[in-house]
Design an enzyme around this catalytic site. Sequence first.
Site, short mmCIF file in Angstrom:
data_model
loop_
_atom_site.label_atom_id
_atom_site.label_comp_id
_atom_site.label_asym_id
_atom_site.label_seq_id
_atom_site.Cartn_x
_atom_site.Cartn_y
_atom_site.Cartn_z
N ALA A 172 0.86 -1.18 0.00
CA ALA A 172 0.00 0.00 0.00
C ALA A 172 0.90 1.24 0.00
O ALA A 172 2.06 1.18 0.40
CB ALA A 172 -0.91 -0.01 1.22
N GLY A 224 0.69 -5.10 1.11
CA GLY A 224 -0.55 -5.20 0.33
C GLY A 224 -0.33 -5.85 -1.03
O GLY A 224 -1.26 -6.44 -1.59
N GLU A 275 -0.51 -9.46 -0.32
CA GLU A 275 -1.91 -9.75 0.00
C GLU A 275 -2.77 -9.77 -1.27
O GLU A 275 -3.64 -10.63 -1.43
CB GLU A 275 -2.44 -8.71 1.00
CG GLU A 275 -1.78 -8.86 2.37
CD GLU A 275 -2.03 -7.69 3.30
OE1 GLU A 275 -1.96 -6.52 2.83
OE2 GLU A 275 -2.30 -7.91 4.49
N GLU A 311 5.02 -5.06 7.11
CA GLU A 311 4.29 -3.99 7.80
C GLU A 311 4.83 -3.71 9.19
O GLU A 311 4.83 -2.56 9.65
CB GLU A 311 2.79 -4.34 7.89
CG GLU A 311 2.03 -4.23 6.58
CD GLU A 311 2.03 -5.50 5.75
OE1 GLU A 311 2.92 -6.36 5.96
OE2 GLU A 311 1.16 -5.63 4.89
N1 CO8 Z 1 4.56 3.14 -0.93
C1 CO8 Z 1 4.93 4.29 -1.54
N2 CO8 Z 1 6.06 4.42 -2.26
C2 CO8 Z 1 6.84 3.33 -2.38
C3 CO8 Z 1 6.52 2.10 -1.78
C4 CO8 Z 1 5.30 2.01 -1.03
N3 CO8 Z 1 4.86 0.86 -0.44
N4 CO8 Z 1 7.48 1.20 -2.07
C5 CO8 Z 1 8.39 1.85 -2.83
N5 CO8 Z 1 8.00 3.13 -3.03
C6 CO8 Z 1 8.69 4.18 -3.79
C7 CO8 Z 1 9.92 4.68 -3.04
O1 CO8 Z 1 9.57 5.64 -2.08
C8 CO8 Z 1 10.73 5.26 -4.19
O2 CO8 Z 1 10.19 6.50 -4.53
P1 CO8 Z 1 11.20 7.75 -4.83
O3 CO8 Z 1 11.99 7.30 -6.03
O4 CO8 Z 1 10.26 8.88 -5.11
O5 CO8 Z 1 12.03 7.90 -3.63
C9 CO8 Z 1 10.42 4.31 -5.34
O6 CO8 Z 1 9.21 3.62 -5.00
C10 CO8 Z 1 11.50 3.26 -5.52
O7 CO8 Z 1 11.70 2.63 -4.29
P2 CO8 Z 1 13.14 2.44 -3.62
O8 CO8 Z 1 14.05 3.57 -4.01
O9 CO8 Z 1 12.95 2.20 -2.16
O10 CO8 Z 1 13.61 1.10 -4.37
P3 CO8 Z 1 14.62 0.02 -3.83
O11 CO8 Z 1 14.87 -0.88 -4.99
O12 CO8 Z 1 15.77 0.61 -3.15
O13 CO8 Z 1 13.77 -0.79 -2.71
C11 CO8 Z 1 11.83 -1.91 -1.81
C12 CO8 Z 1 12.64 -1.52 -3.07
C13 CO8 Z 1 12.64 -2.90 -0.96
C14 CO8 Z 1 10.56 -2.57 -2.28
C15 CO8 Z 1 11.53 -0.65 -0.97
O14 CO8 Z 1 10.98 0.34 -1.82
C16 CO8 Z 1 10.56 -0.88 0.14
O15 CO8 Z 1 10.94 -1.41 1.19
N6 CO8 Z 1 9.30 -0.46 -0.03
C17 CO8 Z 1 8.28 -0.52 0.98
C18 CO8 Z 1 7.78 -1.94 1.17
C19 CO8 Z 1 6.75 -1.99 2.27
O16 CO8 Z 1 7.00 -1.68 3.40
N7 CO8 Z 1 5.53 -2.42 1.93
C20 CO8 Z 1 4.43 -2.53 2.85
C21 CO8 Z 1 3.63 -1.28 2.85
S1 CO8 Z 1 2.35 -1.29 4.09
C22 CO8 Z 1 1.10 -2.18 3.38
O17 CO8 Z 1 1.20 -2.66 2.29
C23 CO8 Z 1 -0.14 -2.30 4.17
C24 CO8 Z 1 -1.27 -2.86 3.35
C25 CO8 Z 1 -2.55 -2.50 4.02
C26 CO8 Z 1 -3.74 -2.72 3.11
C27 CO8 Z 1 -4.98 -2.31 3.83
C28 CO8 Z 1 -6.20 -2.46 2.99
C29 CO8 Z 1 -7.44 -2.26 3.74
#
Ligand code: CO8
Length: 258
Positions: A65, A109, A112, A132
């Site tokens: 998400a 998400g 999921e 998360e």
């Molecule tokens: N949300 C927003 N932006 C994101 C997300 C995300 N989940 N993941 C990556 N991005 C963005 C980064 O901020 C970055 O943006 P920018 O270039 O503007 O800085 C761009 O994507 C590229 O990402 P990275 O530079 O971080 O890329 P890397 O290759 O270094 O890393 C990763 C990739 C490991 C995937 C890293 O981006 C990461 O850890 N992302 C977050 C993963 C995460 O924590 N996911 C869980 C989110 S919480 C969730 O999903 C809850 C779901 C609830 C659903 C509820 C429904 C009712």
Amino acid sequence: MSYENVLTETIGKVAVIRLNRPKALNALNDALMIDLGNALLAFDADENIGCIIVTGSEKAFAAGADITVMARYNYMDVLKGEFITRNWETIRRVRKPVIAAVAGYALGGGCELAMMCDFIIAADNAKFGQPEIKLGIVPGAGGTQRLPRAVSKAKAMDLCLTGRMMDAQEAERAGLVSRVVPADKLMDEALAAAIVITEMSQPVAAMVKDSVNRAYETTLAEGIKYERALFYSCFATEDQTEGMAAFLEKRPPSFKNQ
Ligand code: CO8
């Protein structure tokens, strides 16, 4: 129909929906989930479509998400606004088989969402996780519920409590994904599986999906009763007559979806 956050195409009777927010690794915001839901419902209603593939990019199925949006919310925001819950439920209303073709990150998400599909085909670069906890939240779209059903309590606890990622091979060993293929073959493999499904009787495929899903919602005895009723109902279809006649006549069946 075109959408801002997903790309759609049809290949024969197969619909492909590609999540398309590449700059944010397909982070799932409200607009994307609305587009995805609308595309899914449109293909579900299209009688020329027999199977749907949901996929992302080579780098990310979806990295979860959208954290930039969630970071602004407080409790009353998520409670009163129902957060994004309504849009996340749409995929469960789809009666046609839905395959997740996952390359790269399927996190939070994203993992999921993949688990909400009927089965997952993974590229060998896929990475699954429920990170998360590292953000100070619990999974919110079924991670703590579907993951233990798909893998095991031990593996689900490990992933949800440590937030670590699991690679495609580990995911296949654990039972989360049905197949692992080289990344450059992912769409070919998903498409081939989808085409096989479209060649079946579509009402019967919908019954199979319904019945397997019932296994996760009910007791064994009730599930078997439900399956038996569906089994009997197949004998009211022309496709059962055709399928069995084709076998006896040593020819491929030609199902009419009747
Ligand atoms: N949300 C927003 N932006 C994101 C997300 C995300 N989940 N993941 C990556 N991005 C963005 C980064 O901020 C970055 O943006 P920018 O270039 O503007 O800085 C761009 O994507 C590229 O990402 P990275 O530079 O971080 O890329 P890397 O290759 O270094 O890393 C990763 C990739 C490991 C995937 C890293 O981006 C990461 O850890 N992302 C977050 C993963 C995460 O924590 N996911 C869980 C989110 S919480 C969730 O999903 C809850 C779901 C609830 C659903 C509820 C429904 C009712």
